[in-house]
Design an enzyme around this catalytic site. Structure first.
Site, mmCIF file in Angstrom:
data_model
loop_
_atom_site.group_PDB
_atom_site.id
_atom_site.type_symbol
_atom_site.label_atom_id
_atom_site.label_comp_id
_atom_site.label_asym_id
_atom_site.label_seq_id
_atom_site.Cartn_x
_atom_site.Cartn_y
_atom_site.Cartn_z
ATOM 1 C CG HIS A 1 -18.660 -21.508 -69.429
ATOM 2 N ND1 HIS A 1 -17.880 -21.933 -70.484
ATOM 3 C CD2 HIS A 1 -19.302 -20.389 -69.869
ATOM 4 C CE1 HIS A 1 -18.043 -21.119 -71.511
ATOM 5 N NE2 HIS A 1 -18.903 -20.174 -71.163
ATOM 6 C CG ASP B 1 -22.851 -20.219 -75.633
ATOM 7 O OD1 ASP B 1 -23.835 -19.808 -75.012
ATOM 8 O OD2 ASP B 1 -21.733 -19.658 -75.602
ATOM 9 C CG HIS C 1 -18.546 -17.935 -74.686
ATOM 10 N ND1 HIS C 1 -19.772 -17.301 -74.709
ATOM 11 C CD2 HIS C 1 -17.614 -16.954 -74.620
ATOM 12 C CE1 HIS C 1 -19.598 -15.989 -74.656
ATOM 13 N NE2 HIS C 1 -18.295 -15.748 -74.614
ATOM 14 C CG ASP D 1 -23.300 -16.572 -76.635
ATOM 15 O OD1 ASP D 1 -23.537 -17.568 -77.346
ATOM 16 O OD2 ASP D 1 -22.805 -16.664 -75.500
#
Length: 338
Positions: A122, A161, A163, A248
């Site tokens: 991120h 991931d 996200h 995740d």
């Protein structure tokens, strides 16, 4: 596998209630302790000159000073302590090591996996966010691309991931020598990663986003890898392939709604290994998210076991109809045949 690890990464203190804690690495180490063939490497921290190759120098100076002053809340989600910058440099150094080891021939049971924290995908060019300060995978890819002796002309960063890795996309969005590909849950933080985000200018087509609906499981992820990622990567013909490996999307992770199983990560690993073998790309793994300690640690362990010779079990079901529809939209955006 070879696992990059540094005690320095444990010193990044996010507090008692934050999901991204040093216990994540401790849990992984415990899970790997009973596995055959695990070895650890402690790499040097990355030089700041390599960090500013992908991050704005003013941001690097600002976050360094922020940590020297004791840290605090950089934003509501992203917490730093006095030791965070050292941990971030160590984490990026582990990722850099993993990519270099892969390029220098580490493969099979010696495939490198960087177990660093804080995570990185991120972190955009000029800001920290989403628990991330330095974009580890981006630093690793850029280091090898800029090293003429490494003979790496093109790199892929594949982000599984849950996200979207907005930071990695942001850094390479206008650069032809990195293909960024992401499977993520649509609408989840940070809200980026739409299908029509494909790159700009001469790099059009070098960003591949597959935003899946909540509830997608093993069959859906395999469809994406086999029918979308594979043809795009084959056409791109990379020399280096880095997996931004978050865990995740697991069905029992506390902060997502996906349905990937632990066996699903073995299947993803197997498919990625097959793909990189077919295109002749060096393969390295870099840890991203995963916030259920059991699911995270078992996910990393099953990646290791897959390289150690365990054959994953194929799923019985079929992809969801909505995943098939999303795949068609991605095919149209990238002109993928089939």
């Amino acid at each position: 596998m070879q696992f990059g690890y540094s005690e320095t990464c444990l010193a990044h203190d996010t507090g008692d209630r934050h999901p991204e804690t040093a216990d994540r690495l401790r849990a992984i180490r415990r899970a790997l302790a009973s596995r055959h063939g695990v070895s650890y490497v402690e790499a040097d921290p990355v030089d700041e000159s390599d960090v500013v190759a992908v991050h704005d120098p003013d941001y690097v100076a600002e976050i360094n000073e922020f940590c020297e002053d004791g840290g605090g809340n950089w934003d509501p989600d992203t917490v730093a302590s006095a030791d965070t910058w050292d941990a971030a440099l160590a984490s990026a150094g582990l990722s850099q090591w993993a990519a270099r080891a892969a390029v220098e021939g580490a493969e099979g049971r010696e495939t490198p996996f960087a177990l660093g924290r804080p995570p990185g995908h991120h972190a955009v060019e000029d800001d920290a966010m989403g628990f991330c300060f330095v974009n580890n995978a981006a630093v690793a890819a850029r280091t090898l691309l800029d090293d003429p002796e490494a003979e790496v002309e093109r790199a892929v960063i594949f982000d599984w991931d849950v996200h979207h890795g907005n930071g990695t996309q942001d850094i390479f969005y206008d650069q032809e020598d990195v293909l960024y590909a992401s499977i993520h849950e649509k609408g989840l933080y940070p809200g980026t990663g739409e299908i029509d985000e494909t790159g700009t200018g001469d790099s059009a087509g070098t960003t591949l986003n597959v935003p899946l609906a909540a509830g997608a499981g093993d069959e859906d992820y395999l469809l994406v890898v086999e029918e979308l990622l594979r043809p795009v990567v084959e056409a791109y013909d990379p020399d280096l392939f880095i997996v931004s490996a978050g865990f995740d999307a697991h069905r029992h992770d506390p902060i997502s709604r996906m349905r990937v199983s632990t066996e699903g990560y073995a299947l993803l690993t197997d498919r990625v290994r097959s793909l990189t073998d077919d295109v002749g790309a060096a393969l390295a793994f870099v840890l991203e998210g995963g916030y259920g300690l059991d699911t995270l640690s078992e996910g990393v362990a099953t990646v290791h076991e897959t390289f150690d010779g365990r054959e994953p079990m194929e799923p019985d079901g079929d992809p969801e109809d909505k995943t098939v529809e999303i795949a068609e939209d991605v095919r149209d955006a990238h002109d993928i045949g089939g």
